[in-house]
Design a protein around this motif. Structure first.
Motif, PDB file in Angstrom:
ATOM      1  N   PHE A 187      -6.764  -4.255   4.003  1.00 39.92           N
ATOM      2  CA  PHE A 187      -5.761  -3.372   4.618  1.00 39.92           C
ATOM      3  C   PHE A 187      -6.148  -1.916   4.357  1.00 39.92           C
ATOM      4  O   PHE A 187      -6.707  -1.588   3.314  1.00 39.92           O
ATOM      5  N   THR A 188      -5.778  -1.060   5.314  1.00 34.36           N
ATOM      6  CA  THR A 188      -6.007   0.376   5.174  1.00 34.36           C
ATOM      7  C   THR A 188      -4.759   1.122   5.594  1.00 34.36           C
ATOM      8  O   THR A 188      -4.230   0.887   6.685  1.00 34.36           O
ATOM      9  N   ILE A 189      -4.296   2.015   4.727  1.00 36.34           N
ATOM     10  CA  ILE A 189      -3.144   2.842   5.048  1.00 36.34           C
ATOM     11  C   ILE A 189      -3.634   4.243   5.397  1.00 36.34           C
ATOM     12  O   ILE A 189      -4.579   4.760   4.785  1.00 36.34           O
ATOM     13  N   ALA A 218       0.845  -1.194   0.000  1.00 37.63           N
ATOM     14  CA  ALA A 218       0.000   0.000   0.000  1.00 37.63           C
ATOM     15  C   ALA A 218       0.878   1.240   0.000  1.00 37.63           C
ATOM     16  O   ALA A 218       2.049   1.184   0.388  1.00 37.63           O
ATOM     17  N   THR A 273      -4.839   7.066  -1.636  1.00 35.38           N
ATOM     18  CA  THR A 273      -4.200   5.823  -1.202  1.00 35.38           C
ATOM     19  C   THR A 273      -4.199   4.812  -2.348  1.00 35.38           C
ATOM     20  O   THR A 273      -5.032   4.888  -3.264  1.00 35.38           O
ATOM     21  N   TYR A 274      -3.272   3.871  -2.272  1.00 36.13           N
ATOM     22  CA  TYR A 274      -3.099   2.862  -3.307  1.00 36.13           C
ATOM     23  C   TYR A 274      -2.877   1.521  -2.612  1.00 36.13           C
ATOM     24  O   TYR A 274      -2.222   1.461  -1.562  1.00 36.13           O
ATOM     25  N   TYR A 275      -3.395   0.461  -3.238  1.00 40.63           N
ATOM     26  CA  TYR A 275      -3.290  -0.862  -2.625  1.00 40.63           C
ATOM     27  C   TYR A 275      -2.921  -1.914  -3.654  1.00 40.63           C
ATOM     28  O   TYR A 275      -3.350  -1.867  -4.808  1.00 40.63           O
ATOM     29  N   LEU A 279      -0.604   1.082   9.017  1.00 44.47           N
ATOM     30  CA  LEU A 279      -1.177   0.078   8.132  1.00 44.47           C
ATOM     31  C   LEU A 279      -2.069  -0.816   8.989  1.00 44.47           C
ATOM     32  O   LEU A 279      -1.565  -1.621   9.779  1.00 44.47           O
ATOM     33  N   SER A 318       4.694   1.906  -7.310  1.00 47.37           N
ATOM     34  CA  SER A 318       4.541   0.579  -6.702  1.00 47.37           C
ATOM     35  C   SER A 318       5.838  -0.215  -6.771  1.00 47.37           C
ATOM     36  O   SER A 318       5.889  -1.355  -6.304  1.00 47.37           O
ATOM     37  N   VAL A 345      -4.404  -7.195  -1.130  1.00 48.98           N
ATOM     38  CA  VAL A 345      -4.793  -6.657   0.179  1.00 48.98           C
ATOM     39  C   VAL A 345      -5.983  -5.703   0.105  1.00 48.98           C
ATOM     40  O   VAL A 345      -6.464  -5.243   1.145  1.00 48.98           O
ATOM     41  N   LYS A 346      -6.449  -5.408  -1.089  1.00 46.12           N
ATOM     42  CA  LYS A 346      -7.581  -4.488  -1.235  1.00 46.12           C
ATOM     43  C   LYS A 346      -8.782  -4.987  -0.458  1.00 46.12           C
ATOM     44  O   LYS A 346      -9.137  -6.163  -0.522  1.00 46.12           O
TER      45      LYS A 346
END
Length: 123
Positions: free
Chosen positions: A68-70, A49, A58-60, A81, A105, A64-65
């Motif tokens: 997960f949350t950044i 992420a 934000t990017y994932y 994270l 990425s 993990v989409k």
């Protein structure tokens, strides 16, 4: 120079949650794009992420989409994270990385790295 220190790793059962933190030194934290990567032995570091400098974008990674949350708190020079619904395949060393340019990425585009924190997800 920027120094990054990860924390929050550990052992958790599948389906559980962990929150990783990445604390940065220096006064220019808000000018940095920050990302999380992970690595298992014998494999290249994989993108998890990333978060833009302001925190507005934000990017994932695909794996993990939705789980997960950044997030970042520029006042505290910290990126988080939040990892939910963990799976055994999430087991890895998780690294925090930063760069002064926009999101990428690719791990080799990041200039600053932490020492990593271990995450183990058991069945």
């Amino acid at each position: 120079q920027v120094s990054l220190v990860e924390s929050g790793g550990g052992l958790v059962q599948a389906g559980g949650s962990l929150r990783l933190s990445c604390a940065a030194s220096g006064r220019t934290f808000s000018s940095l794009t920050v990302a999380w990567f992970r690595q298992v032995p014998g494999k290249e570091r994989g993108f998890v992420a990333a978060i833009a400098r302001s925190g507005s974008t934000t990017y994932y990674g695909d794996s993990v989409k939705g789980r997960f949350t950044i997030a970042r708190d520029n006042a505290k020079n910290t990126v988080y994270l939040q990892m939910n619904s963990l799976k055994p395949e999430d087991t890895a060393v998780y690294y925090c990385a930063a760069r002064r340019d926009v999101y990428s990425s690719r791990w080799d585009r990041y200039d600053y790295w932490g020492q990593g924190t271990h995450v183990t997800v058991s069945l």
